[in-house]
Motif scaffolding. Structure first.
Motif, short mmCIF file in Angstrom:
data_model
loop_
_atom_site.label_atom_id
_atom_site.label_comp_id
_atom_site.label_asym_id
_atom_site.label_seq_id
_atom_site.Cartn_x
_atom_site.Cartn_y
_atom_site.Cartn_z
N VAL A 250 65.88 -50.75 -2.25
CA VAL A 250 65.48 -50.13 -1.27
C VAL A 250 65.34 -51.11 0.39
CG1 VAL A 250 63.59 -49.15 -1.24
CG2 VAL A 250 66.18 -47.67 0.23
N GLN A 251 66.30 -50.24 1.17
CA GLN A 251 66.90 -51.67 1.70
C GLN A 251 65.76 -50.98 2.95
OE1 GLN A 251 70.42 -50.99 4.50
NE2 GLN A 251 70.73 -52.96 3.23
N PRO A 252 64.71 -51.40 3.78
CA PRO A 252 63.82 -51.03 4.70
C PRO A 252 64.05 -49.46 5.56
CG PRO A 252 63.68 -53.48 4.51
CD PRO A 252 64.93 -53.20 4.06
N GLY A 253 63.52 -48.85 5.91
CA GLY A 253 63.55 -48.14 6.20
C GLY A 253 63.78 -46.73 5.62
N GLY A 254 64.22 -46.74 4.17
CA GLY A 254 64.94 -45.88 2.85
C GLY A 254 63.71 -45.16 2.91
N SER A 255 64.33 -44.16 2.07
CA SER A 255 63.19 -43.57 0.83
C SER A 255 64.29 -43.69 -0.18
CB SER A 255 63.80 -42.06 1.21
OG SER A 255 64.04 -41.32 2.76
N LEU A 256 62.50 -43.15 -0.96
CA LEU A 256 63.12 -43.01 -2.27
C LEU A 256 61.69 -41.81 -2.71
CD1 LEU A 256 62.40 -46.49 -4.29
CD2 LEU A 256 64.35 -45.27 -4.62
N ARG A 257 62.13 -40.98 -3.87
CA ARG A 257 61.80 -40.12 -4.29
C ARG A 257 61.48 -40.76 -6.10
NH1 ARG A 257 61.87 -33.86 -6.02
NH2 ARG A 257 63.53 -33.58 -7.76
N MET B 135 58.45 -41.31 -0.85
CA MET B 135 58.84 -42.50 0.30
C MET B 135 59.92 -42.10 0.88
SD MET B 135 57.23 -44.53 -2.60
CE MET B 135 59.22 -45.37 -3.31
N ASN B 136 58.53 -42.39 2.32
CA ASN B 136 59.97 -41.99 3.34
C ASN B 136 59.25 -43.06 4.57
OD1 ASN B 136 61.30 -39.49 2.94
ND2 ASN B 136 60.35 -38.71 4.14
N GLY B 137 60.57 -44.02 5.27
CA GLY B 137 60.52 -44.74 6.91
C GLY B 137 60.26 -45.87 5.02
N LEU B 138 60.32 -46.48 4.01
CA LEU B 138 60.04 -48.24 3.61
C LEU B 138 59.73 -48.99 3.51
CD1 LEU B 138 61.40 -46.05 -0.11
CD2 LEU B 138 58.98 -47.15 0.53
N LYS B 139 58.98 -49.78 3.78
CA LYS B 139 58.40 -51.19 4.38
C LYS B 139 58.31 -52.60 3.25
CE LYS B 139 55.70 -49.52 8.00
NZ LYS B 139 54.08 -48.99 8.43
N PRO B 140 58.72 -53.33 3.46
CA PRO B 140 58.83 -54.59 2.64
C PRO B 140 57.11 -54.47 2.03
CG PRO B 140 59.42 -54.98 4.70
CD PRO B 140 59.36 -53.66 4.84
N GLU B 141 56.43 -54.10 2.98
CA GLU B 141 55.14 -54.52 1.50
C GLU B 141 54.57 -52.93 1.21
OE1 GLU B 141 55.87 -54.29 5.25
OE2 GLU B 141 54.41 -52.75 6.53
N GLN C 184 58.54 -49.67 -10.62
CA GLN C 184 59.17 -50.91 -9.87
C GLN C 184 59.58 -50.57 -8.33
OE1 GLN C 184 58.39 -54.53 -9.83
NE2 GLN C 184 58.19 -53.88 -7.99
N VAL C 185 59.19 -50.36 -7.46
CA VAL C 185 59.62 -50.26 -5.92
C VAL C 185 60.11 -52.04 -5.00
CG1 VAL C 185 59.62 -49.35 -3.77
CG2 VAL C 185 58.56 -48.21 -6.27
N ILE C 186 61.30 -51.96 -5.01
CA ILE C 186 61.83 -53.02 -3.87
C ILE C 186 62.11 -52.68 -3.32
CG2 ILE C 186 62.76 -55.50 -3.64
CD1 ILE C 186 62.84 -55.59 -6.73
N VAL C 187 61.32 -53.05 -1.70
CA VAL C 187 61.71 -52.96 -0.50
C VAL C 187 62.57 -53.90 0.56
CG1 VAL C 187 61.52 -51.89 1.93
CG2 VAL C 187 60.47 -51.14 -0.53
N SER C 188 64.04 -54.11 -0.15
CA SER C 188 64.33 -55.56 1.54
C SER C 188 65.58 -55.00 1.32
CB SER C 188 64.07 -57.02 -0.37
OG SER C 188 64.87 -57.77 0.08
N SER C 189 65.63 -56.25 2.38
CA SER C 189 67.50 -56.31 3.05
C SER C 189 68.28 -57.63 2.73
CB SER C 189 67.37 -56.32 4.59
OG SER C 189 66.07 -57.34 4.47
#
Length: 114
Positions: free
Chosen positions: A12-19, A83-89, A109-114
């Motif tokens: 997911v991109q930064p700022g995105g959401s996952l459940r 999870m909202n407002g996801l960050k790379p960290e 696995q959750v990956i937050v990256s643009s």
């Protein structure tokens, strides 16, 4: 036999959401507290969120407060992590656990990256 199966992870991109979902079986789900942990590469596993069995106030790591929400559906024997407002960290493998039994799922696995 306690079984926990996590799902819902992905890229997911930064700022995105996952459940994330964690389907539980092998025990009376409604009677037990549930927790979400995560482990990032090269780091120790950390507690992200905790839900009581009785619908009490959940607890969150400071790093996710205001962004993540833990909930449970006792009819479906499932615990969720919105999870909202996801960050790379936030990139990590996320696990659900039943602390009473010390049982862990396989993780998602959750990956937050643009």
């Amino acid at each position: 036999q306690v079984q926990l199966v996590e799902s819902g992870g992905g890229l997911v991109q930064p700022g995105g959401s996952l459940r994330l979902s964690c389907a539980a079986s092998g025990f009376t789900f409604s009677m037990y507290a549930m927790r979400w942990y995560r482990q990032a590469p090269g780091k120790e596993r950390e507690l992200v969120a905790a839900a009581t069995s009785a619908g009490g106030r959940p607890n969150y790591a400071d790093s996710v407060k205001g962004r993540f929400t833990i909930s449970r559906d006792n009819d479906k024997n499932t615990v969720y992590l919105q999870m909202n407002g996801l960050k790379p960290e936030d990139t990590a493998v996320y696990y659900c656990i039943v602390p009473t039994f010390g049982s862990w799922g396989q993780g998602t696995q959750v990956i937050v990256s643009s």
